[in-house]
Design an enzyme around this catalytic site. Structure first.
Site, PDB file in Angstrom:
ATOM      1  N   ARG A 162      -3.830   6.612   0.532  1.00 35.80           N
ATOM      2  CA  ARG A 162      -4.319   7.893   1.155  1.00 35.80           C
ATOM      3  C   ARG A 162      -3.551   8.431   1.872  1.00 35.80           C
ATOM      4  O   ARG A 162      -3.807   9.715   2.361  1.00 35.80           O
ATOM      5  CB  ARG A 162      -5.936   7.212   1.892  1.00 35.80           C
ATOM      6  N   ARG A 197      -7.971  11.396  -6.283  1.00 35.48           N
ATOM      7  CA  ARG A 197      -8.758  10.555  -5.623  1.00 35.48           C
ATOM      8  C   ARG A 197     -10.236  11.442  -5.683  1.00 35.48           C
ATOM      9  O   ARG A 197     -11.059  11.082  -6.188  1.00 35.48           O
ATOM     10  CB  ARG A 197      -8.587   9.826  -4.340  1.00 35.48           C
ATOM     11  N   ARG A 216       0.861  -1.096   0.090  1.00 36.22           N
ATOM     12  CA  ARG A 216       0.160   0.086   0.030  1.00 36.22           C
ATOM     13  C   ARG A 216       0.909   1.432   0.080  1.00 36.22           C
ATOM     14  O   ARG A 216       0.464   2.138   0.691  1.00 36.22           O
ATOM     15  CB  ARG A 216      -0.900   0.254   1.168  1.00 36.22           C
ATOM     16  N   ASP A 272      -6.853  -3.251  -7.546  1.00 34.07           N
ATOM     17  CA  ASP A 272      -7.332  -3.895  -6.313  1.00 34.07           C
ATOM     18  C   ASP A 272      -7.566  -5.384  -6.677  1.00 34.07           C
ATOM     19  O   ASP A 272      -7.945  -5.661  -7.949  1.00 34.07           O
ATOM     20  CB  ASP A 272      -8.599  -3.155  -5.878  1.00 34.07           C
ATOM     21  N   TYR A 289     -14.702 -12.183  -0.187  1.00 33.98           N
ATOM     22  CA  TYR A 289     -15.468 -10.925  -0.559  1.00 33.98           C
ATOM     23  C   TYR A 289     -16.778 -11.254  -1.461  1.00 33.98           C
ATOM     24  O   TYR A 289     -17.669 -10.707  -1.300  1.00 33.98           O
ATOM     25  CB  TYR A 289     -14.445  -9.837  -1.372  1.00 33.98           C
TER      26      TYR A 289
HETATM   27  O1  1CP Z   1       0.111   0.513  -3.244  1.00 32.66           O
HETATM   28  C1  1CP Z   1      -0.453  -0.577  -3.518  1.00 32.66           C
HETATM   29  O2  1CP Z   1      -0.210  -1.312  -2.690  1.00 32.66           O
HETATM   30  C2  1CP Z   1      -1.067  -0.885  -4.606  1.00 32.66           C
HETATM   31  C3  1CP Z   1      -2.514  -0.803  -4.583  1.00 32.66           C
HETATM   32  C4  1CP Z   1      -3.461  -1.806  -3.786  1.00 32.66           C
HETATM   33  C5  1CP Z   1      -3.437  -3.074  -3.585  1.00 32.66           C
HETATM   34  C6  1CP Z   1      -1.963  -4.182  -3.906  1.00 32.66           C
HETATM   35  C7  1CP Z   1      -4.806  -1.483  -3.460  1.00 32.66           C
HETATM   36  C8  1CP Z   1      -5.234   0.045  -3.504  1.00 32.66           C
HETATM   37  N1  1CP Z   1      -5.511  -2.546  -2.965  1.00 32.66           N
HETATM   38  C9  1CP Z   1      -4.551  -3.623  -3.019  1.00 32.66           C
HETATM   39  C10 1CP Z   1      -4.925  -4.876  -2.625  1.00 32.66           C
HETATM   40  C11 1CP Z   1      -5.931  -5.384  -1.704  1.00 32.66           C
HETATM   41  N2  1CP Z   1      -7.179  -4.718  -1.881  1.00 32.66           N
HETATM   42  C12 1CP Z   1      -6.032  -6.328  -0.755  1.00 32.66           C
HETATM   43  C13 1CP Z   1      -4.925  -7.253  -0.328  1.00 32.66           C
HETATM   44  C14 1CP Z   1      -3.950  -6.756   0.511  1.00 32.66           C
HETATM   45  C15 1CP Z   1      -4.289  -6.140   1.781  1.00 32.66           C
HETATM   46  O3  1CP Z   1      -4.388  -7.134   2.608  1.00 32.66           O
HETATM   47  O4  1CP Z   1      -4.358  -5.068   2.216  1.00 32.66           O
HETATM   48  C16 1CP Z   1      -7.276  -6.475   0.009  1.00 32.66           C
HETATM   49  C17 1CP Z   1      -7.672  -7.176   1.127  1.00 32.66           C
HETATM   50  C18 1CP Z   1      -8.227  -5.407  -0.736  1.00 32.66           C
HETATM   51  C19 1CP Z   1      -9.409  -5.289  -0.662  1.00 32.66           C
HETATM   52  C20 1CP Z   1      -9.899  -3.421  -0.378  1.00 32.66           C
HETATM   53  N3  1CP Z   1      -9.638  -2.782  -1.159  1.00 32.66           N
HETATM   54  C21 1CP Z   1     -10.336  -3.143   0.802  1.00 32.66           C
HETATM   55  C22 1CP Z   1     -10.766  -3.989   1.936  1.00 32.66           C
HETATM   56  C23 1CP Z   1     -10.113  -4.043   2.998  1.00 32.66           C
HETATM   57  C24 1CP Z   1     -10.672  -5.201   4.137  1.00 32.66           C
HETATM   58  O5  1CP Z   1     -10.249  -4.799   5.258  1.00 32.66           O
HETATM   59  O6  1CP Z   1     -11.427  -5.848   3.718  1.00 32.66           O
HETATM   60  C25 1CP Z   1     -10.431  -1.802   0.786  1.00 32.66           C
HETATM   61  C26 1CP Z   1     -10.998  -0.556   1.679  1.00 32.66           C
HETATM   62  C27 1CP Z   1      -9.809  -1.435  -0.676  1.00 32.66           C
HETATM   63  C28 1CP Z   1      -9.857  -0.113  -1.180  1.00 32.66           C
HETATM   64  C29 1CP Z   1      -8.471   0.340  -1.625  1.00 32.66           C
HETATM   65  N4  1CP Z   1      -7.526  -0.374  -2.339  1.00 32.66           N
HETATM   66  C30 1CP Z   1      -6.579   0.277  -2.756  1.00 32.66           C
HETATM   67  C31 1CP Z   1      -6.828   1.431  -2.015  1.00 32.66           C
HETATM   68  C32 1CP Z   1      -5.518   2.577  -2.098  1.00 32.66           C
HETATM   69  C33 1CP Z   1      -7.871   1.450  -1.419  1.00 32.66           C
HETATM   70  C34 1CP Z   1      -8.606   2.673  -0.736  1.00 32.66           C
HETATM   71  C35 1CP Z   1      -9.645   3.093  -1.577  1.00 32.66           C
HETATM   72  C36 1CP Z   1      -9.787   4.556  -1.093  1.00 32.66           C
HETATM   73  O7  1CP Z   1      -8.830   5.627  -1.650  1.00 32.66           O
HETATM   74  O8  1CP Z   1     -10.938   4.992  -0.707  1.00 32.66           O
END
Ligand code: 1CP
Length: 355
Positions: free
Chosen positions: A29, A38, A25, A75, A152
């Protein structure tokens, strides 16, 4: 030909002068420049589906910090979206998937995904990012593991208890296997398309593998991941090796079995001791990790001490990629990332004896 980038070299357990790092990540944000884009885009999926914006966001942390790899901005939920499930992100609540998978007939309605059609926007982003990076650092592609993506699709969003999917696992294991089989095909095709489009490495995120006991983990998470690893193209069109990273959160007790999948690198969360993990896997795989992300809330001197402890625990052997044990949080201070990057490079040069 031997790879030149320290990140790829470490993934393949070749010697390096300083330990490479990237951060899960690393785009997102906590960066004001991300928040600005965003806000302009309106919603998260519009960012992911716009190759120019996805390129810009992927590059943002590379511009700001001396990181050794970029990770595709996307994502793990783009696969269920491509299969036809309605997806939207609610700020503060996370993802919502419409009409979750509850029975066999629901799975029959999922579309078979051609990654170069439904996920063409990802391939276009990869082309844009590799053009923009121009070889400065390698690009990491990624996908969720079948089990993690399935949580999910069955729960309809994030879950703390996994009650629906675990109910399905124990009551209707055949239905869950049917869904996982579909995801094995989609994830393998998707990652191979990313490799063809130009990523240098792929990481599979099994963020929720730790919700399963060892027996269930083997059957419902590890086995589908192993089938994917077997199907991945491990050399790209330029004849370069493409390392495969498995990150299974909460699965520190399964390291040996995860290494048996044939992956190149195991990602560790912070609950596993890095030195012990190295002893357990020996020279079979490289290790990635594993600083507790919350150390970034502490002052730079404390961050330095933690980096020193982790780098010393791993030692001077080849095969370490520094990372956090899980992703960055939105309230983290970007200046502490600058301090972390300097610290990992500086301290590792000393430990590796290059300066
Ligand atoms: O910078 C990076 O790492 C690249 C971008 C990236 C990656 C690799 C994002 C952007 N998401 C992911 C993978 C991801 N998405 C995972 C696996 C990694 C982890 O365990 O964190 C998972 C579980 C998700 C699902 C997801 N996407 C969630 C839910 C998490 C949960 O607790 O269930 C959420 C909130 C997101 C949204 C998201 N994805 C990425 C960002 C920057 C965001 C936030 C969105 C926003 O700007 O509001």
């Amino acid at each position: 030909m031997e790879p030149k980038h320290p990140f790829i070299r470490s993934c393949l357990r070749l010697p390096v002068e300083q330990t490479p790092l990237w951060l899960m990540r690393q785009a997102g944000r906590y960066l004001p420049e991300y928040r600005k884009l965003r806000a302009q885009a309106g919603d998260f999926m519009s960012l992911c589906q716009n190759p120019e914006l996805a390129t810009e966001i992927t590059i943002q942390p590379i511009r700001r910090f001396d990181l050794d790899a970029a990770i595709l901005f996307s994502d793990i939920l783009v696969i269920p979206h491509a299969m036809g499930m309605g997806l939207h992100f609610v700020t503060g609540e996370g993802p919502i998937l419409a009409d979750p998978m509850r029975q066999s007939g629901d799975i029959d309605r999922l579309k078979v995904v051609d990654p170069n059609v439904e996920l063409k926007y990802v391939m276009d982003a990869i082309a844009g990012i590799t053009r923009e990076l121009a070889g400065r650092v390698p690009l990491i592609g990624f996908s969720g593991s079948p089990w993690t993506v399935a949580t999910y699709m069955v729960e309809g969003g994030s879950s703390k208890t996994f009650s629906r999917i675990k109910g399905m696992l124990y009551d209707q294991p055949k239905t869950l296997h049917k869904l996982l089989d579909r995801l094995v095909d989609s994830v393998a095709d998707y990652l191979n398309a990313q490799i063809e489009a130009g990523v240098s490495t792929v990481q599979i995120f099994d963020s929720w593998g730790g919700a399963l006991g060892p027996k269930e983990f083997r059957e419902f998470s590890l086995n589908p991941m192993a089938r994917i690893v077997e199907r991945l193209h491990r050399t790209n069109s330029k004849g370069e090796k493409v390392p495969v990273i498995l990150f299974a959160k909460g699965c520190g007790q399964m390291l040996e079995e995860l290494a048996d999948t044939g992956c190149d690198v195991l990602g560790l969360d912070w609950t596993t001791d890095l030195g012990e993990a190295r002893k357990r896997v020996g020279d079979r795989v490289a290790l990635q990790g594993n600083m507790d992300p919350t150390v970034l809330y502490a002052q730079p001197a404390r961050i330095d001490a933690e980096v020193e402890r982790l780098l010393t625990a791993f030692g001077s052997h080849p095969g370490h990629v520094f990372n956090l044990g899980h992703g960055m949080s939105p309230d983290m201070n970007p200046d502490h990332v600058t301090a972390l990057v300097e610290s990992v490079h500086g301290i590792s040069r000393r430990i590796r004896g290059a300066s």
